[in-house]
Design an enzyme around this catalytic site. Sequence first.
Site, PDB file in Angstrom:
ATOM      1  N   ASP A   1      38.562  38.569  34.224  1.00 33.05           N
ATOM      2  CA  ASP A   1      37.677  39.301  35.140  1.00 33.05           C
ATOM      3  C   ASP A   1      36.433  39.721  34.368  1.00 33.05           C
ATOM      4  OD1 ASP A   1      36.829  40.491  37.456  1.00 33.05           O
ATOM      5  OD2 ASP A   1      38.074  42.279  37.254  1.00 33.05           O
TER       6      ASP A   1
ATOM      7  N   GLU B   1      30.545  35.494  43.865  1.00 29.25           N
ATOM      8  CA  GLU B   1      30.476  36.415  44.998  1.00 29.25           C
ATOM      9  C   GLU B   1      29.177  36.272  45.791  1.00 29.25           C
ATOM     10  OE1 GLU B   1      31.770  41.015  45.869  1.00 29.25           O
ATOM     11  OE2 GLU B   1      32.385  39.913  44.096  1.00 29.25           O
TER      12      GLU B   1
ATOM     13  N   LYS C   1      33.540  34.249  46.884  1.00 28.31           N
ATOM     14  CA  LYS C   1      34.121  35.597  46.905  1.00 28.31           C
ATOM     15  C   LYS C   1      33.396  36.432  47.956  1.00 28.31           C
ATOM     16  CE  LYS C   1      35.722  38.819  43.316  1.00 28.31           C
ATOM     17  NZ  LYS C   1      35.456  39.223  41.931  1.00 28.31           N
TER      18      LYS C   1
ATOM     19  N   THR D   1      37.855  39.744  48.488  1.00 28.25           N
ATOM     20  CA  THR D   1      37.908  40.835  47.515  1.00 28.25           C
ATOM     21  C   THR D   1      37.786  42.189  48.209  1.00 28.25           C
ATOM     22  OG1 THR D   1      36.993  41.574  45.399  1.00 28.25           O
ATOM     23  CG2 THR D   1      35.424  40.772  47.037  1.00 28.25           C
TER      24      THR D   1
ATOM     25  N   PHE E   1      43.141  45.236  45.242  1.00 24.14           N
ATOM     26  CA  PHE E   1      42.764  46.079  44.104  1.00 24.14           C
ATOM     27  C   PHE E   1      43.874  47.072  43.765  1.00 24.14           C
ATOM     28  CE2 PHE E   1      37.891  45.864  43.592  1.00 24.14           C
ATOM     29  CZ  PHE E   1      37.905  44.499  43.819  1.00 24.14           C
TER      30      PHE E   1
END
Length: 329
Positions: A18, A97, A133, A157, A179
Amino acid sequence: MTQSSLAQLKALTTIVADTGDLAAIEQFRPLDATTNPSLITVAANQPENRVLIEDAYTQAKAEGYLHDELIERTIDILTVKLGVEILKIVSGRVSTEVDASLSYDTDATVAKAHELLKLYKEYGVEQDRILIKIASTWEGIQAAKILEAEGIHCNLTLLFGLHQAKACADAGVTLISPFVGRILDWYKKAENVDHYPIEKDPGVLSVKQIYHYYKQHSIKTEVMGASFRSVDQVLGLAGCDLLTVAPNLLADLNNEQRVVTAQLTVDHVHSNHEATHQAIQKDDFKSQLEHDLMAFQLLQGGIDGFIRARDQLSTLLRQSFGIDATIHH
């Protein structure tokens, strides 16, 4: 000699880096990597990426973009260029993203995804190595449904609840990123608690609930735990399909020799024949999200945070290239 905790974990779960830090990716050699606007902004501040920034700006300018559009295009090109560099190191996929300011606009999200993939193709990267994303808003999930139908793989996400996970399953998305750390942070503040034992960690429990639901209902969407605060949280989800972990925690895992055992396995999940998966409708989704204060606040807060990160990058680029303009968000 006992293997490192990281090596043991890799035998149970696909580990994803990440980060946008190329040196860290080189060091830990994960299969995949994920980026987000905050990580891109951090990477843009690293001196070694200065050439990428200048190349991105030069390309955007050559394409005829001006003013705000020049900066926005430079950010998109830089984001893709970093993805290309990451893909030279990892053998799998990179998550890239979409601009978070488009999170409530289905058509604009689809259009931006196509733009990013066109850039990747210009650099010789095929779309099967890219995960687009997108924030797990209703509109974002519908954009993913359109993209997946076109054969474009998506990573949803900022996911904080089962209602979001159900909608993602309905959309047939490739992968979701529930998350962990942000959920823990929220509950610690809301309940004024300093610490939860790992078996009661609300972030870990949330991902376990989603994982079990998906496996019970034979949903093919992959579950990738994200946003970790500690090694304990990471190991608390050993056995999850994928886990995306920041370099500092990868280093800690690599230095530990704790015995790692699977906390999630398909064998432990019993098929749920009593309750079939029911598609979640827009009104139900919106209602459940609004009634889940944690998920509601964290989804919007996450989107706002990614918009701020992109704005910071925009300011950095304006200063670097002497462009005066108002940030458009």
